[in-house]
Design a protein around this motif. Sequence first.
Motif, PDB file in Angstrom:
ATOM      1  N   LEU A  84      10.415   1.905  16.756  1.00 50.91           N
ATOM      2  CA  LEU A  84      11.100   3.154  16.435  1.00 50.91           C
ATOM      3  C   LEU A  84      10.172   4.158  15.751  1.00 50.91           C
ATOM      4  N   SER A  85       9.122   3.663  15.117  1.00 53.24           N
ATOM      5  CA  SER A  85       8.182   4.573  14.457  1.00 53.24           C
ATOM      6  C   SER A  85       7.518   5.509  15.452  1.00 53.24           C
ATOM      7  N   LEU A  86       7.435   5.110  16.717  1.00 54.09           N
ATOM      8  CA  LEU A  86       6.903   5.975  17.763  1.00 54.09           C
ATOM      9  C   LEU A  86       8.007   6.578  18.616  1.00 54.09           C
ATOM     10  N   SER A  87       8.977   5.750  19.031  1.00 59.46           N
ATOM     11  CA  SER A  87       9.992   6.244  19.960  1.00 59.46           C
ATOM     12  C   SER A  87      10.861   7.341  19.345  1.00 59.46           C
ATOM     13  N   CYS A 127       4.642   9.811   5.047  1.00 60.12           N
ATOM     14  CA  CYS A 127       4.826   8.461   5.602  1.00 60.12           C
ATOM     15  C   CYS A 127       3.881   7.456   4.971  1.00 60.12           C
ATOM     16  N   SER A 128       2.681   7.905   4.618  1.00 54.56           N
ATOM     17  CA  SER A 128       1.692   6.982   4.044  1.00 54.56           C
ATOM     18  C   SER A 128       2.094   6.466   2.666  1.00 54.56           C
ATOM     19  N   VAL A 129       3.041   7.141   2.007  1.00 53.57           N
ATOM     20  CA  VAL A 129       3.511   6.691   0.685  1.00 53.57           C
ATOM     21  C   VAL A 129       4.996   6.359   0.714  1.00 53.57           C
ATOM     22  N   SER A 130       5.543   6.118   1.919  1.00 54.00           N
ATOM     23  CA  SER A 130       6.978   5.835   2.044  1.00 54.00           C
ATOM     24  C   SER A 130       7.361   4.588   1.260  1.00 54.00           C
ATOM     25  N   PRO A 131       8.417   4.656   0.436  1.00 55.32           N
ATOM     26  CA  PRO A 131       8.821   3.493  -0.355  1.00 55.32           C
ATOM     27  C   PRO A 131       9.541   2.433   0.463  1.00 55.32           C
ATOM     28  N   TRP A 133      11.280   1.399   4.758  1.00 52.49           N
ATOM     29  CA  TRP A 133      11.231   1.595   6.200  1.00 52.49           C
ATOM     30  C   TRP A 133      12.050   2.804   6.648  1.00 52.49           C
ATOM     31  N   HIS A 134      13.214   3.008   6.047  1.00 58.16           N
ATOM     32  CA  HIS A 134      14.088   4.083   6.486  1.00 58.16           C
ATOM     33  C   HIS A 134      13.512   5.455   6.162  1.00 58.16           C
ATOM     34  N   VAL A 135      12.851   5.588   5.035  1.00 58.07           N
ATOM     35  CA  VAL A 135      12.201   6.856   4.704  1.00 58.07           C
ATOM     36  C   VAL A 135      11.087   7.150   5.704  1.00 58.07           C
ATOM     37  N   LEU A 136      10.326   6.119   6.051  1.00 57.95           N
ATOM     38  CA  LEU A 136       9.258   6.304   7.031  1.00 57.95           C
ATOM     39  C   LEU A 136       9.826   6.790   8.368  1.00 57.95           C
ATOM     40  N   LEU A 137      10.941   6.195   8.807  1.00 54.46           N
ATOM     41  CA  LEU A 137      11.530   6.591  10.085  1.00 54.46           C
ATOM     42  C   LEU A 137      12.054   8.029  10.049  1.00 54.46           C
ATOM     43  N   VAL A 138      12.643   8.413   8.930  1.00 53.28           N
ATOM     44  CA  VAL A 138      13.164   9.781   8.808  1.00 53.28           C
ATOM     45  C   VAL A 138      12.032  10.792   8.976  1.00 53.28           C
ATOM     46  N   PHE A 139      10.907  10.541   8.322  1.00 49.43           N
ATOM     47  CA  PHE A 139       9.800  11.500   8.396  1.00 49.43           C
ATOM     48  C   PHE A 139       9.053  11.411   9.719  1.00 49.43           C
TER      49      PHE A 139
END
Length: 427
Positions: A84-87, A127-131, A133-139
Amino acid sequence: MFRAAEKQEITASEVPSRPELTLVRSAPAVEPRQYLTRGTPAFRRATIALFLSGFATFSLLYCVQPLMPIFSQDFGVTPAASSLSLSLSTGFLAFAIFGAAAVSESLGRRSLMFISLLGAALCTLVCSVSPNWHVLLVFRALEGFLLGGVPAVAMTYLAEEIEPRGLGGAMGLYIAGNAFGGMAGRVVTGTIAEFFSWRPALAAVGILGLIAATGFLYLLPPSRNFTPRKGFDIAFHVKAWSGHFGNPALPLLFAIGFLVMGSFVTVYNYAGFRLVAAPYNLSQTELGLIFTAYLFGIVASWAAGLLGDRIGHFVVLPAGVLIAALGAAVTLATSLPLIILGIVLVTIGFFMTHSVASALVGRLARGAKGHASSLYLLAYYLGSSIAGSLGGYFWLADGWNAVIAFILIMLAICLVSAFAVARLARR
């Protein structure tokens, strides 16, 4: 103002009493287009700037691909969830492209591209400092949405500002930047993550994106053939999009984008499954080196643009499709060097075809070129998503042979479409 045939200036009220005079309405002066001409400093600055935009877009977009196994381990998610990080990014990008041209009609080409690149680079840093998984996906989703403001608008800028005889070369260099960015993003994050972790890897790509965005803004000359529209007229945009389907050549170019991108992605998606299994048993590092085939794509896209300008786009377009089809057939061999050669040929053929088709969309569109570019890129990314997924069913049915049969069918339709475009454009 009216002008008489014998050069007398009169008013409208004099007309009835002066029947011997013939009236001619003076035509308003039309400002000639001021193109960026090949060989000038402004032309070189524009092509370098657009190369940087392509590099930044695709390095930011694809930088997470080699990190998916690490995401799965660090965040405790399944491999499917890690994708999902790419799609999510590509999905939102495809959606955003469709409307980016409409926004650029009001905001301006250069401004929208810079804001998009800057925002996407900042999203990567977040994304590099995301606390979690969900925050990373949002950004990552937001990043894809922002990047949608670059591809269609970049193609439109080139079509509007570059002289027609230099458009192919400029478009080829832009797409070469796409190829280099797609490769560099994967290589940089993969290498840094192996020695440190995924966080500094993403931070490094984000910083590269900021540098590229700054260079883009500094180098790209302001638009000279673009007049912003005030407000947002939805009826205008719907009419502009639908109007392009009245030009019979354009839907065929959209189909070519769908089919050639679908074929290219399908090869890369499922070649890995074949090569990590017996008798090849390639490691993940060895498999990753196959992405260096993008280097051939960089040269091919640039060369195809120049060849299109010199010998004709309608010669280079089917040639690119034929090279991709030859490469797909060569991968049916059992020899590893021949399989790699086939993948290289598919890559060359894909970038040749995409480079020329992109330039032709700009040339053949009758006005509203940004809308035409957005439709082409919508088809292009849908080809990646739909055909790339359909290829999995062929893989499950009969392995690599079925995958190549699927690809060759798509490329055969693509070739017929290329010849049809040439015939329609010459009418």
